[in-house]
Design an enzyme around this catalytic site. Structure first.
Site, PDB file in Angstrom:
ATOM      1  N   GLU A  99      18.424 -16.974  -4.140  1.00  0.00           N
ATOM      2  CA  GLU A  99      17.365 -17.243  -3.322  1.00  0.00           C
ATOM      3  C   GLU A  99      17.466 -18.492  -2.563  1.00  0.00           C
ATOM      4  OE1 GLU A  99      14.066 -15.534  -3.137  1.00  0.00           O
ATOM      5  OE2 GLU A  99      15.586 -14.096  -4.042  1.00  0.00           O
ATOM      6  N   SER A 376      -0.019  28.807  -9.667  1.00  0.00           N
ATOM      7  CA  SER A 376      -1.305  29.507  -8.688  1.00  0.00           C
ATOM      8  C   SER A 376      -1.909  28.701  -7.832  1.00  0.00           C
ATOM      9  CB  SER A 376      -1.742  30.503  -9.576  1.00  0.00           C
ATOM     10  OG  SER A 376      -1.286  31.721 -10.024  1.00  0.00           O
TER      11      SER A 376
END
Length: 747
Positions: A99, A376
């Site tokens: 970092e 379906s």
């Protein structure tokens, strides 16, 4: 203009500007800036205290669809830990190297890094480049609470960072940083992150190098590298950090190679053990992803930024959905079933509720967003509505349900019989496979069906461009409940498609509107108003007289919807709607479950409960009447000789009064109002109206339902039997990878 003239003009400009007045202006401005900076540093000397960080809460507020406060981000679980007590000193070192490599060399601000960031900002004319050190992040995230990326904010960060460095040691600053940093799945700080990912208390156990690397790689994008949801990306990021660790001699090259080959070492049982259950978790997690995709705000920024996020959240619906999905009675006591659901406001596309699953926690697969075979429930989107839109069909148009074979594929109905010629509404109400497949292949066309599916936001694969997937829902990967609710919303919204979204607007800490980088697609016309209203009448019929009767609400308001059940009854759906909301629900076998499911039973009952709670206390609503084009004049309304309700025995409700249909007359005269295409005409694509193309049963074709998949395999191959695509590397719901998708149970 030549070079000589340019040089001459440049000299004149330089002489004009280089006057005493100019130099006085420059010097005085510079002096004022320096004095202002020094004053800022002096004024903040005793204003902030790192000791207070242990109890500080920095929240972003989420508001519901009525503009009322619903929940927050940023008050995530955290457990403060002193670095002296951490058994793995390499953990803090790795965070520093990843970092802020020059953390121990600068005095709060890294001028080299800031210079690079400033250059990028100037070149792009956008103050979006970082350049922040760990000290500056502490100043910004834990003290300033101002996430607006402006140059002046960066100046404020620098002054405060210098002040923190004067008052505290590097170790104290680093400790504050490691205890506040957001690390995904609703937790902040290295202690809680270690617990939910590895089940380890940092004060009692050492982390292995690959575990250290995983944690240190998360701050860049906590949700993007979330190891539970995005394991592939998380592993790639972890391996990058392992390489960094080797560069700084925290591990050897041999160790780097060894640990890069290891798996992530995480286990969801740790999430279960240490993560507190909360409301709105599935909604918040999806919101975080959307904020990053649409607004460019990653979760690290959003969680600590004190934003105000306005959403489509319906608290009543969300809480009801969470309760319903955890209620064992909706699963008949089976612990082998799971479910997911999404509710949307069809007029705006705003997501009202998301049900992540029966046992959902942040980091778990979100069942509402997982690709699952639709069965379906796909039929209205890819077959019925396109036939109405392009071919002039309506609810009473006649469709042949006679046996036929298409390229070696012979679809079958659930009830082991054929029904002659029936109205389209009965085809939908009884979820007949044969007539639906005929309508697709002989009227709509595979290409057109596929196009409509894509227009409606379904994530279809190229292999899905064949009759069985588009007619019966045996897709290569599947679709999510969000996609299905989004697609069905067009039927309520007069045929217009709007992209589903949680966020309606974001305000920053100063109350300014945050502009999205990616706009939501709104009001894209897919169907006509008459098509959408005709489709609604058909789907209302399916609820009133068909397989969706369990979805009906106690107040009697209009409900329309469609059930879906996959081959082998492993997965069931109900997608339904009122004029207010659309809700897609799926229930499926998980962890080897073998429960027989129907769309009219499990998911329809969940829809019934949640939708009832969502609209409780509101005016009983009705669907809009058609403005024309969907007339039923000349057609014979009725049930087409309906004799059996194809759902569970205790599911049966009222039935439409029976009328006689002359199913033997396949050449019935068509009325003159456009309800049915004339028998002798072919459309421009060469398709023939349903019921008139030859195609009886193929060799060996029996009348029974296809339970083994033989003869029911869809043409064109493809893995149409996959009950649900891989959810970010996890196991698909249902887990039955070999289940053929050629036919399904009819809902």
């Amino acid at each position: 203009m030549n070079a000589r003239k340019l040089k001459s003009m440049g000299r004149l400009f330089w002489k004009a500007m280089m006057t005493k007045k100019w130099w006085m202006l420059v010097l005085s401005t510079t002096l004022l800036i320096i004095m202002g900076g020094c004053t800022a540093v002096m004024m903040t000397t005793n204003l902030y205290d790192l000791e207070s960080l242990k109890n500080m809460q920095f929240v972003t507020t989420i508001y519901d669809h009525q503009g009322k406060k619903a929940t927050t981000l940023g008050d995530a679980q955290r457990e403060y830990v002193e670095l002296d007590k951490v058994k793995t000193p390499e953990l803090a070192q790795t965070f520093v190297y990843v970092e802020d490599e020059r953390f121990y060399k600068h005095n709060g601000a890294d001028l080299k890094g800031l210079g690079r960031a400033l250059a990028v900002d100037l070149l792009t004319m956008s103050p979006a480049e970082g350049g922040s050190t760990i000290t500056m992040q502490v100043a910004r995230n834990l003290i300033l609470n101002d996430r607006d990326k402006t140059f002046m904010r960066k100046v404020s960060e620098i002054t405060l960072a210098y002040n923190l460095e004067r008052k505290y040691t590097k170790k104290e600053i680093l400790e504050g940083y490691l205890n506040y940093i957001y690390l995904g799945n609703g937790v902040s700080g290295i202690q809680m992150a270690s617990k939910i990912y590895f089940g380890k208390d940092l004060t009692k156990e050492k982390l292995e190098p690959h575990e250290v690397a995983l944690l240190a790689g998360l701050p860049k994008a906590p949700e993007g590298y979330n190891p539970y949801q995005n394991p592939k990306a998380a592993k790639q990021r972890r391996n990058v950090v392992l390489k960094k660790m080797a560069e700084f001699d925290l591990i050897t090259e041999e160790e780097k190679e060894k640990y890069q080959k290891k798996d992530l070492g995480i286990n969801q049982k740790h999430l279960n053990k240490y993560k507190k259950p909360e409301h709105f978790q599935a909604y918040r997690e999806h919101l975080l992803k959307e904020a990053e995709e649409r607004y460019g705000l990653n979760s690290q920024e959003l969680v600590n930024g004190r934003y105000k996020i306005y959403t489509g959240l319906n608290k009543k619906a969300q809480l009801s959905l969470e309760r319903a999905l955890k209620d064992d009675s909706f699963y008949k006591g089976s612990d082998k079933l799971d479910a997911g659901a999404t509710m949307i406001d069809p007029k705006t596309g705003a997501i009202a509720a998301i049900g992540g699953g029966r046992h959902y926690l942040p980091g778990f697969p979100n069942r509402a967003l997982a690709p699952i075979q639709p069965g379906s429930s796909i039929k209205p989107l890819t077959v019925y509505a396109p036939a109405i839109q392009d071919k002039g069909y309506n609810e009473n148009s006649m469709v042949s349900d006679a046996p036929f074979t298409y390229n070696g594929w012979s679809p079958r109905n659930m009830d082991r019989t054929y029904h002659g010629t029936v109205p389209l509404k009965v085809v939908a109400g009884k979820s007949l496979n044969v007539s639906t497949a005929r309508l697709l292949t002989e009227v709509v066309g595979v290409n057109k069906s596929y196009e409509y599916g894509q227009k409606l936001g379904l994530k279809l694969e190229p292999a899905d461009k064949s009759p069985a997937p588009l007619a019966l829902g045996g897709l290569t990967k599947g679709v999510s409940t969000l996609q299905m609710a989004q697609a069905y919303s067009t039927f309520v919204h007069d045929g217009m498609y709007t992209e589903a979204h949680t966020i309606t607007k974001i305000l920053d800490v100063d109350g300014d509107l945050v502009e999205p980088k990616k706009k939501v697609k709104k009001d894209v016309k897919v169907f006509s108003k008459d098509t959408s209203r005709t489709m609604t009448r058909i789907l209302k019929y399916a609820v009133d007289y068909g397989t969706g009767q369990n979805a009906k609400l106690p107040d009697g308001r209009d409900i329309a919807g469609k059930t879906g059940t996959t081959q082998g009854s492993k997965i069931a759906w109900f997608v339904g709607y009122t004029p207010e909301y659309v809700m897609a629900t799926t229930v499926f076998n998980d962890n080897g479950g073998q429960v027989d499911l129907t769309g009219g039973e499990y998911p329809a009952r969940i829809f019934h409960k949640v939708m009832s709670d969502a609209v409780k206390g509101t005016k009983v609503s009705r669907f809009k009447a058609s403005s024309g084009g969907g007339s039923s004049k000349g057609s014979n309304p009725g049930d087409g000789g309906w004799k059996t309700f194809h759902g569970d025995d205790d599911d049966q409700g009222k039935r439409e009064p029976r009328r006689h249909w002359d199913n033997s007359n396949q050449n019935r005269d068509h009325n003159r109002n456009g309800d049915n295409p004339p028998d002798h005409q072919r459309d421009q694509n060469g398709d023939t109206p349903p019921g008139h193309r030859p195609g009886g049963p193929g060799p060996g074709n029996n009348q029974g339902g296809d339970t083994s998949g033989d003869n029911g395999r869809p043409p064109g191959g493809g893995d149409n039997g996959n009950p649900g695509g891989d959810n970010n590397g996890g196991t698909p719901p249902g887990g039955d990878q070999g289940n053929p998708g050629g036919t399904e149970s009819g809902g």
